[in-house]
Design an enzyme around this catalytic site. Structure first.
Site, short mmCIF file in Angstrom:
data_model
loop_
_atom_site.label_atom_id
_atom_site.label_comp_id
_atom_site.label_asym_id
_atom_site.label_seq_id
_atom_site.Cartn_x
_atom_site.Cartn_y
_atom_site.Cartn_z
N CYS B 134 0.81 -1.22 0.00
CA CYS B 134 0.00 0.00 0.00
C CYS B 134 0.85 1.28 0.00
CB CYS B 134 -0.92 0.00 1.21
SG CYS B 134 -1.68 -1.60 1.51
N HIS B 286 -3.88 6.48 -0.79
CA HIS B 286 -4.04 5.09 -1.22
C HIS B 286 -5.52 4.71 -1.14
CE1 HIS B 286 -3.85 0.83 -1.42
NE2 HIS B 286 -4.08 0.65 -0.12
N ASN B 316 -9.28 -1.87 -4.70
CA ASN B 316 -7.98 -1.54 -4.10
C ASN B 316 -6.89 -2.31 -4.84
OD1 ASN B 316 -5.64 -1.59 -2.54
ND2 ASN B 316 -6.71 -1.75 -0.59
#
Lengths: 78, 360
Positions: B134, B286, B316
């Site tokens: 991430c 993010h 994601n």
């Protein structure tokens, strides 16, 4: 700790779709139409950031009404 | 003898010049992931789960999945090939490639070395892998900047790509809902290039807390507790067989980590760059989970129009979320003016977090 009406205002602010003053101390939060497990996490996070108190999943399971939740937070602050 | 320290009077400027991204062909909507879930569990377990309830949990309606044999490197290569076409960049001008991923092809060789050959980069090119998730894009940018700043190279290609779908069990529907596969390619250069983005990269801040190890990790994915025959046999019936390990996430802990760290991250990166909160025109964090981002936005009182959430039809994509969101801002016609400041922040697996500010 501030009184329960401020606590409720903060909760209502986090629930997008809710009309203000829908929630009162007797509200059973799991019966709200908007309730989800994510909402539970948001409650925990809200309490964490606003009151610097960590409420865990078990604490939350034992709460039925908003008043119960407020009482848990209050007891942890003291 | 006293040591003489030479301070450069002129700050060397380094730029993000161009970005392209690539999604695999296959995608899944919320109905499809519920159907897949039911193959491994009983309907009783998810009687309250609907298309809309999944959306309400994470703000996602669609996520991508690579083919079984299509690795993160392949997605990265496809984004890089698209990049060379889209921006008319000659691969021979690249003198360093950084591949950022939690899904490398091998323990050896370095995946970026293989990509040098795949992409036709010069033999004089440096190549390195960065194992990060991430926060990976922030690490890629900071290393590219450092390499250029120290005079080691001029044009660094950062390829951020990941394939989390390969390590998610369909019965973990909360993970399946969130994670998505994609690749993105970013060019960082020592000079502005006509017709390109020319976003100046400022200073970075980083954070690490390894006690988060088991709150988000891919079990049985490498040397520790390596997958054995018995473990693999248990998962033979799943498409892909979880041969690359299985992801576990403690959602409440990750949520709390993000909520505690992101405000500090933002505060620190503003302070480091001597920029005020109000001076930031856009926040591109993010894209972990739409609900979580929205909660963070409200906590920090960031106006909606300044806060980018583009997760609904993407999911994601780990280290690729930030470059995809930046590129989409341009594609959607958000008008960036010269001098606009964009705060970029990554946070998650590790725990790890980091941020920088870029100036248009």
């Amino acid at each position: 700790m501030e009184d329960i009406s401020e606590f409720i205002k903060k909760i209502e602010f986090e629930i997008d779709e809710i009309e203000s003053e829908t929630i009162n101390p007797e509200t059973k939060f799991r019966e709200l139409e908007e309730w989800s497990s994510m909402m539970g996490l948001i409650f925990i996070a809200l309490i964490d950031t606003e009151y610097d108190v960590t409420v865990n999943g078990d604490d939350l399971i034992n709460c039925v009404t908003v008043q119960d939740l407020y009482n848990v937070v209050k007891s942890k602050i003291q | 003898m006293k040591r003489v320290v030479y301070l450069s009077s002129k700050k060397r400027l380094i730029y993000i010049n161009a970005i392209s991204y690539f999604f695999p062909e296959t995608s899944y909507n919320n109905t499809q992931i519920i159907e897949d879930y039911l193959k491994y569990s009983s309907p009783e377990d998810i009687k309250d789960v609907t298309e809309d309830s999944i959306f309400n949990q994470c703000g996602i309606r669609k996520r991508y999945a690579a083919e079984v044999e299509e690795t993160a490197k392949e997605l990265g290569n496809k984004s890089a090939k698209k990049f060379f076409d889209e921006w008319n960049v000659d691969p021979s001008t690249i003198d360093y490639i950084i591949f950022v991923s939690d899904a490398l092809d091998y323990k050896g060789p370095t995946t970026a070395c293989v990509m040098q050959y795949d992409l036709g980069l010069p033999e004089t090119c440096g190549a390195i892998d960065v194992l990060h998730g991430c926060t990976g894009y922030i690490y890629g940018l900071s290393l590219a900047k450092a390499l250029i700043f120290s005079g080691q190279c001029s044009n660094v290609l950062i390829v951020t790509a990941d394939t989390p779908s390969k390590v998610v069990h369909p019965e973990d529907i909360d993970l399946r809902a969130i994670f998505s596969d994609a690749g993105a390619t970013t060019l960082v250069s020592n000079q502005k290039i006509d017709g390109m983005l020319n976003y100046e990269i400022s200073d970075f801040i980083f954070g690490t807390d390894g006690k988060g190890e088991k709150n988000l990790y891919v079990d049985r994915s490498a040397t520790k507790n390596a997958a054995d025959v018995k473990w693999l046999q248990q998962h033979e019936h799943i498409p892909g067989g979880l041969r690359r390990g299985r992801m576990y996430m403690n959602s409440p802990q990750i949520f709390l980590f993000a909520l505690r760290k992101v405000p500090v991250l933002i505060e620190q990166v503003l302070e480091k760059n001597n920029v005020k909160f109000e001076e930031i025109d856009y926040f591109v964090l993010h894209q972990a989970n739409g609900q979580m981002l929205e909660f963070i936005r409200k906590r920090l009182k960031i106006p909606e129009e300044k806060f980018i959430i583009n997760i609904e039809n993407i999911g994601n994509t780990v280290s690729a979320t930030i470059p995809i969101a930046l590129k989409e801002m341009i594609e959607k016609g958000i008008e960036l003016k010269k001098g606009n400041k964009i705060l970029l922040g990554g946070f998650g697996i590790g725990y790890s977090w980091g941020a920088t500010i870029i100036t248009v």
